[in-house]
Design a protein around this motif. Structure first.
Motif, PDB file in Angstrom:
ATOM      1  N   UNK A  28      41.213 -48.804 -25.958  1.00 46.85           N
ATOM      2  CA  UNK A  28      41.231 -49.653 -24.762  1.00 46.85           C
ATOM      3  C   UNK A  28      42.127 -50.872 -24.939  1.00 46.85           C
ATOM      4  N   UNK A  29      42.808 -50.952 -26.058  1.00 41.91           N
ATOM      5  CA  UNK A  29      43.702 -52.073 -26.287  1.00 41.91           C
ATOM      6  C   UNK A  29      44.851 -52.067 -25.292  1.00 41.91           C
ATOM      7  N   UNK A  30      45.349 -53.242 -25.005  1.00 45.06           N
ATOM      8  CA  UNK A  30      46.415 -53.419 -24.018  1.00 45.06           C
ATOM      9  C   UNK A  30      47.589 -52.467 -24.259  1.00 45.06           C
ATOM     10  N   UNK A  31      48.072 -52.408 -25.480  1.00 45.28           N
ATOM     11  CA  UNK A  31      49.260 -51.607 -25.768  1.00 45.28           C
ATOM     12  C   UNK A  31      48.924 -50.124 -25.832  1.00 45.28           C
ATOM     13  N   UNK A  94      43.971 -37.084 -26.196  1.00 45.28           N
ATOM     14  CA  UNK A  94      44.541 -38.227 -25.478  1.00 45.28           C
ATOM     15  C   UNK A  94      44.779 -37.894 -24.007  1.00 45.28           C
ATOM     16  N   UNK A  95      45.097 -36.638 -23.710  1.00 45.02           N
ATOM     17  CA  UNK A  95      45.255 -36.248 -22.302  1.00 45.02           C
ATOM     18  C   UNK A  95      43.915 -36.366 -21.576  1.00 45.02           C
ATOM     19  N   UNK A  96      42.837 -36.030 -22.266  1.00 46.86           N
ATOM     20  CA  UNK A  96      41.497 -36.210 -21.685  1.00 46.86           C
ATOM     21  C   UNK A  96      41.222 -37.693 -21.466  1.00 46.86           C
ATOM     22  N   UNK A  97      41.604 -38.520 -22.435  1.00 43.38           N
ATOM     23  CA  UNK A  97      41.453 -39.968 -22.297  1.00 43.38           C
ATOM     24  C   UNK A  97      42.282 -40.469 -21.113  1.00 43.38           C
ATOM     25  N   UNK A  98      43.482 -39.953 -20.946  1.00 45.43           N
ATOM     26  CA  UNK A  98      44.330 -40.355 -19.832  1.00 45.43           C
ATOM     27  C   UNK A  98      43.646 -40.067 -18.501  1.00 45.43           C
ATOM     28  N   UNK A  99      43.022 -38.902 -18.394  1.00 46.92           N
ATOM     29  CA  UNK A  99      42.295 -38.562 -17.162  1.00 46.92           C
ATOM     30  C   UNK A  99      41.159 -39.557 -16.919  1.00 46.92           C
TER      31      UNK A  99
END
Length: 133
Positions: A28-31, A94-99
């Motif tokens: 959840x960090x900004x970058x 990461x794609x799951x996180x993106x969703x």
């Protein structure tokens, strides 16, 4: 503390929250969020990431990519060309996180007016001195 929460101690909370907090702090960090969003449409080169993420330094981009790779969220591929071509791509995790981030963004967009209205009402009740500024 209420009667219903007498079993909830700092130790209990920390035992459950600590591993989750560690993961959330990283992703959840900004970058990290901006890199995940930028890389969501397929492989992307370092310089493309650098150009697309306003305000990130080369060092911070490098460190964040390294951490995301370490956490299994990004794969780094070096193509044997001169000069070497390096691409970064999101893993399925990461794609799951993106969703999930898209869902969170959608929620924030739908409720931003409600949050702003609530903040203004709270400030008017609890911090009237701010209204004079």
């Amino acid at each position: 503390m209420s009667q219903g929460n007498t079993a909830v101690t700092a130790q209990v909370v920390n035992a459950h929250a600590c591993p989750v907090r560690e993961v959330l702090d990283r992703v959840a960090g900004k970058w990290s969020v901006q890199i995940i969003v930028a890389a969501a449409h397929g492989p992307i080169r370092f310089t493309e990431l650098e150009r697309s993420i306003e305000g990130i330094s080369r060092r911070m981009l490098t460190l964040t990519l390294r951490n995301l790779e370490r956490d299994g969220l990004v794969t780094r591929t070096v193509h044997p060309t001169v000069p070497p071509k390096v691409e970064y791509e999101l893993t399925p995790v990461a794609m799951e996180l993106h969703a999930t981030l898209l869902s969170l963004t959608d929620w924030a967009e739908r409720h931003r007016v409600t949050v702003a209205t609530s903040r203004a009402a709270y400030d008017a009740r609890h911090r009237p001195e701010l209204l004079d500024e």
